[in-house]
Design a protein around this motif. Structure first.
Motif, PDB file in Angstrom:
ATOM      1  N   MET A   1       0.858  -1.198   0.000  1.00  0.00           N
ATOM      2  CA  MET A   1       0.000   0.000   0.000  1.00  0.00           C
ATOM      3  C   MET A   1       0.893   1.247   0.000  1.00  0.00           C
ATOM      4  O   MET A   1       1.634   1.487   0.947  1.00  0.00           O
ATOM      5  CB  MET A   1      -0.895  -0.025   1.255  1.00  0.00           C
TER       6      MET A   1
ATOM      7  N   PHE B   1      -2.828   4.676   1.213  1.00  0.00           N
ATOM      8  CA  PHE B   1      -2.938   4.615   2.669  1.00  0.00           C
ATOM      9  C   PHE B   1      -3.792   5.774   3.201  1.00  0.00           C
ATOM     10  O   PHE B   1      -4.704   5.583   4.006  1.00  0.00           O
ATOM     11  CB  PHE B   1      -1.525   4.643   3.272  1.00  0.00           C
TER      12      PHE B   1
ATOM     13  N   LEU C   1      -7.315   5.674   5.230  1.00  0.00           N
ATOM     14  CA  LEU C   1      -7.592   6.358   6.505  1.00  0.00           C
ATOM     15  C   LEU C   1      -8.844   7.225   6.357  1.00  0.00           C
ATOM     16  O   LEU C   1      -9.702   7.267   7.238  1.00  0.00           O
ATOM     17  CB  LEU C   1      -6.417   7.241   6.921  1.00  0.00           C
TER      18      LEU C   1
ATOM     19  N   CYS D   1      -4.215   7.548  12.644  1.00  0.00           N
ATOM     20  CA  CYS D   1      -4.451   6.208  12.114  1.00  0.00           C
ATOM     21  C   CYS D   1      -5.739   5.586  12.667  1.00  0.00           C
ATOM     22  O   CYS D   1      -6.460   4.915  11.941  1.00  0.00           O
ATOM     23  CB  CYS D   1      -3.275   5.288  12.456  1.00  0.00           C
TER      24      CYS D   1
ATOM     25  N   ASN E   1      11.911   9.219   5.369  1.00  0.00           N
ATOM     26  CA  ASN E   1      11.247   8.467   4.310  1.00  0.00           C
ATOM     27  C   ASN E   1      11.141   6.984   4.654  1.00  0.00           C
ATOM     28  O   ASN E   1      10.103   6.360   4.430  1.00  0.00           O
ATOM     29  CB  ASN E   1      11.994   8.659   2.986  1.00  0.00           C
TER      30      ASN E   1
ATOM     31  N   ILE F   1       4.847   2.784   7.549  1.00  0.00           N
ATOM     32  CA  ILE F   1       3.631   2.993   8.348  1.00  0.00           C
ATOM     33  C   ILE F   1       2.409   2.252   7.802  1.00  0.00           C
ATOM     34  O   ILE F   1       1.686   1.621   8.577  1.00  0.00           O
ATOM     35  CB  ILE F   1       3.377   4.506   8.540  1.00  0.00           C
ATOM     36  N   PRO F   2       2.147   2.263   6.497  1.00  0.00           N
ATOM     37  CA  PRO F   2       0.944   1.553   6.021  1.00  0.00           C
ATOM     38  C   PRO F   2       0.949   0.074   6.410  1.00  0.00           C
ATOM     39  O   PRO F   2      -0.086  -0.479   6.807  1.00  0.00           O
ATOM     40  CB  PRO F   2       1.028   1.721   4.501  1.00  0.00           C
TER      41      PRO F   2
ATOM     42  N   TYR G   1       0.250  -0.309  10.053  1.00  0.00           N
ATOM     43  CA  TYR G   1      -1.175  -0.022  10.254  1.00  0.00           C
ATOM     44  C   TYR G   1      -2.018  -1.279  10.055  1.00  0.00           C
ATOM     45  O   TYR G   1      -2.923  -1.571  10.853  1.00  0.00           O
ATOM     46  CB  TYR G   1      -1.597   1.068   9.261  1.00  0.00           C
ATOM     47  N   GLU G   2      -1.718  -2.033   9.011  1.00  0.00           N
ATOM     48  CA  GLU G   2      -2.510  -3.230   8.748  1.00  0.00           C
ATOM     49  C   GLU G   2      -2.297  -4.301   9.810  1.00  0.00           C
ATOM     50  O   GLU G   2      -3.245  -4.988  10.220  1.00  0.00           O
ATOM     51  CB  GLU G   2      -2.179  -3.770   7.356  1.00  0.00           C
TER      52      GLU G   2
END
Lengths: 277, 277, 277, 277, 277, 277
Positions: free
Chosen positions: A1, A6, A10, B38, B82, B88-89, B92-93
């Motif tokens: 993703m 992403f 969100l 998030c 970076n 992060i994505p 998040y999952e």
């Protein structure tokens, strides 16, 4: 993703949430200010009664704003607000009795003021009692959020659905857990790391009584664990430190953990004790 | 040491520190806002996708500012920023799966939203997973600071260097300690006051595996302590409350503390139980 | 009680309190800034010594403001302020030794800076040492408020009246309780959930020594409970995890909890272990 | 004077001032919020009537705080507060009529809302009318401070002691000066840079009428100057731009400045016109 | 009208206003931050391009929020936002040319930076040019509010509907008034207290051209007043200080006020000059 | 220019500016707080001398921060800071004399405190005197920024390079302009809209004396304009309202504008007077 997908994700998830989430920061400052208005006055008294009226009016408006997101219309918001604030004077009097119970039973407490300003057990109890009103007004997520705020500040985790009688006291309190369907009588006193928990693990049993009943005048010492919806601790009992209990005991029981401690008075230390954590 | 000398001392010590310290308050509000972006949207959705893009861009700039003090140059700052945000994505999952695991296993949880907004175990897990990325980017002090912030808010102390599989859940959580070299599999569930600690005390052993391995589908109840780098809890095991374990157990084990509890059903209370803490 | 009567009640109760309550928020930000000035510099060093002098002068004025409510006159405010600040350099040096002790004994600690910025045990110790000065200046409610602030942030509850020697360290720390009349020697190390408590429950015994004495070079592992004013843990002893101790032990003792753990290696799980909390 | 002496000097001078100075910033935000509550609502209307009650109660407390420094006791503070706030509804209605007068006479004004939110003449008039109440309650320094705040924001300098009838309007307004003993009738309209000033220079004449009287329905164009306590501009007169007037004119007068303008239609420019300022 | 009725009145009036009023404070900080982003960078450059992108994204969201109250739906908000921000680069370039014109013509200006940061004429021009875009997007009340904000800060009152060519400069500027239907060419320079006003008073004439036309390369000195929709000041003209002009002049005109000044070189002073204001 | 190019452009322009721009907001709050510390104490005096020392130390640190951007190194920053603050006590005394001069000459002024807190002329003079010190320390852009801040608040535009004697007073003040090379003697008094300007337009003449000299004890009434570097107003002269003067006058001169005013006592109004602005 990738980042763009992403952020889209969100956005779509968050949109769904605006209807159900109370604003965490607004809620936190609301309960903090309600507690201070009742028990720990913030300013120097200059504004007098006028200032208290202003602060109370302000709390009402902030409460309206907090609940506005997940109630259908302005009338529902006003009704809930009025119902909650009408209960506050009564809750206030119950809490003063709690504070008095702490003062009476703790030799280190030097004044009622010290209890109000510096006892996390009192703060957690206060937030629980306000949250319990909201729980019964069916604002369950808000009620849970409030007790989690108190949990975060005090390490004391009381479910807002629990039932707790008057003159309740918690000392030190870090690690205390009181489950949703607990029933506690009057004059109950808990120390740190006490767990009042459930035995049932099945999600379909979520609506049954899963947590114990503690009758009047019971003291439970630090580290004790009492589990099960059918477990009843009879009135005037004492539960000792570190006890693990999954069945009922009679009134006037004294329950203690028979701990075997070994002492070796000469060195060198046995290797398995040289741990760090 | 008089005041003037004292301030001079602070000045010289502090000067040395500017290169190594992340700003605690900036770090605290960064992780709080990242978590909220998030999982717990703060505003009313008006700004839509544009607002989320703005907030995400803001987080990047604040991250740059936090790490700028202890990185050599602008290029290093940009690279680290970076690399962190690209991860992060994915994090998040994984975290949404953690939340789902909590919802499935706790009968008191009424919705995914309640888990996101009011479960300290979820918050601590989220901060751990973000910190773990930083740990592997070699921002170790920052990673530690982040998990300490979560520790302060939740009473849950997870070292950012630990390895934890998916669908991880902690309930209540106050007093949980998970050490640096722990390895946890998937579907592990912990209750409050669980310690996963080390046995070695020698500073020279700081780089070896000092903490236990917990395999898939293990549940560890409150107050249990598991110690040692060679200790392996086999998959699908249950570790009961208050268990103290310094050796490995097989898969599908059930381990419980055989506690002797004594009950005396008549008063007066024996004197040694009348303590306060 | 209707709203109008309720607000009148708050007004009259609160008026009485202005003389005795320190402002909680001002106190919280004071101790936070004092700690940061000493150990975790906030800014980028531009202002240099001048900025430190300014911040120190600011702390003095804020301290004056905090104590002004419950001291009789301007002279008393000035005297207390000067006495407290004169002690700070000395407390600072003791605290650096505490930090060094933590660094030496914890294999996970990678630098003194990490200890200063990310060890809650160090923060709680620092607040205790500052509060202890105030306790002996007879500012007891303020001292208690300060340690409660540290308790809220760290889960570590040290009474400001306790006596603790140099090179003291607490690791993880959540759930630690140290009572008012404890006496700890030098080089004492505690882990999480250690309780050093009292046996006496009677309010009239509030002024006697109710909490134990821990001599030099003692380590107390997680979950241990030591109770009683006559209980003395002799120097160079080790107290194991979960030990419950209400009597004295000799120097060089090793005390450990003989825990029986049962393991069943085959399923299905026995029902009474399937609980949630 | 070295720094130490200088700070001592400030300290001793300032101490004297605490009794007589209203807090400038508190006063500025008070008048701003009072104006917005009455004319330019700040929020989105969610809180409804409850929010307005709260904001009004807040303004009262802040007013008490502002005047507390220079009134003898709590009773005087309460009396003055009540007297001022009782006048506000009446002032409000007069101001709505002023706004209506502006709307009627300015072709560029498109709605009453535009006048309320974007006409500095209306803001200055509002602050003057509130200040004039305070002036007659003998809070003269506070009244002066308020009109100076409006002067700073708008360039319009109206003395709080001036007397101004209803339906008063000022357009553009920068540079307008209206002196303490001016008397203006109803339906007076002023443009920018109009001065209504005094002729007497002697401090002993401070209590006599030193500024002009402007009767009903007079228009005064930009840059006009009218001076003297005996000067009366008769009703329904027009005073042209840049007029300088130190004597009375009859009702229905038209007064204009006979300006000689020279035009030279060919270059090069005469040198004395080539200035910069 | 008693207080209760008064607050009811405010409530009902204000409710009507939420649809039409831009939030004054949000608008003020928006234009301030837009100006600073373009011309006077606020931070130390650390965040680099990323920080500028973040700030620009933030301005868009804030603009959406400001206009959301008086636009029908989300699509209209997005469209207006995009149309306004698409114009900004172009406006930016025109404004840099204005700044260059000020630098070239004022001997006191030492650098382009000084013009950007410390010339109120440049700030007022910038706000006018941004507002003019909004005026043509039919956001008229917002446009007026913006120029009033600039008026309040600078004393320069430019109507957002006015038409002004490139390389425009205002020096000092306090008291300048430029009406809605003015047309100014390129390279026009104004000094303080210049009025470009209307002659028509009738509300029904609100849509006709009521203010003068100033052609290219005209300089107008301080205090000059030019009135009337048919008045045209021909290109390359100079209008002297305090001139009052209600008719057209040819290109290359030089217009000056023939002022008679009397000097009396000996005292005592004639009484009528001894005034105060 | 599309958005991406535009933001790149801003980035590159802004980078160049970080070396030369003082931070506008920091500068504004610095001068405001310096003024208040000297003349209008903000708090209630509780902190006493200690609070003043703290505030003064704070101002020094903030000054360092403001100048740090455009000075080469830490030593230069320290030197400039020390030189500026060493001058403050002297400037303070001169300003008290200015305030006294205002009090003596304005019949409306009721106390020295009113002058300090509510006279924009005094505030503008104070900012000018502080800026003039910076001008001579070669911090010219900062000095200009400061006087522009005062200009924005008061409508009074005094160039920091001007030379002004003691006991200087400005009344009302909106629209006053005092140019860079003006020289004013002692006891000079100005009213609103007075311009002391230049005649030379050529950029190459920027370093010559372009503005007038005003000798001791001169009063200049509202709207007067005095231009030219060779123009000298002799001591003890009076310049009347609206006078336009481009040549010198002798000491003890009285200069007044011979204004012809026409009065028509009967209606209807002549059309050309029916204008709006």
């Amino acid at each position: 993703m990738n980042e763009s997908t992403f952020l889209q994700t969100l956005y779509h998830r968050n949109k769904k949430c605006y209807q159900v989430f109370p604003d965490k920061h607004a809620t936190e400052s609301f309960i903090d200010d309600l507690f201070h208005l009742c028990f720990v006055p913030k300013n120097n008294g200059l504004g007098g009664l006028m200032a208290i009226q202003r602060d109370y009016a302000d709390l009402k408006v902030r409460f309206q704003s907090i609940v506005s997101g997940f109630l259908p219309d302005a009338k529902a918001i006003d009704d809930i607000t009025n119902q909650f604030f009408e209960k506050i004077p009564e809750v206030y009097e119950v809490l003063l009795a709690d504070a008095q119970a702490i003062l009476s039973s703790d030799p280190a407490a030097q004044s009622l003021e010290e209890v109000l300003v510096a006892y996390p057990g009192f703060f957690a109890t206060a937030v629980y009692r306000f949250s319990n009103v909201l729980w019964h007004l069916n604002l369950r997520l808000l009620a849970r959020l409030l007790t989690e705020i108190a949990h975060s500040k005090t390490g004391i985790d009381i479910h807002p659905g629990a039932t707790i009688g008057h003159s309740f006291s918690i000392d030190h309190g870090t690690g205390v857990v009181i489950g949703e369907t607990c029933i506690l009588g009057n004059n109950v006193k808990l120390y740190q790391s006490v767990t009042l928990g459930a035995l049932s693990v099945d999600k379909k049993d979520a609506t049954t009584k899963r947590h114990p009943t503690i009758e009047d005048n019971v003291v439970i010492y630090s580290g004790a664990t009492i589990l099960g919806g059918d477990t009843i601790i009879g009135h005037d009992s004492i539960i000792g430190g570190n006890v693990w209990l999954t069945y009922s005991v009679e009134p006037f029981s004294v329950v203690y953990h028979k701990s075997e401690v070994k002492v070796r008075d000469n060195n060198p230390f046995p290797e398995p004790l040289n741990y760090v954590i």
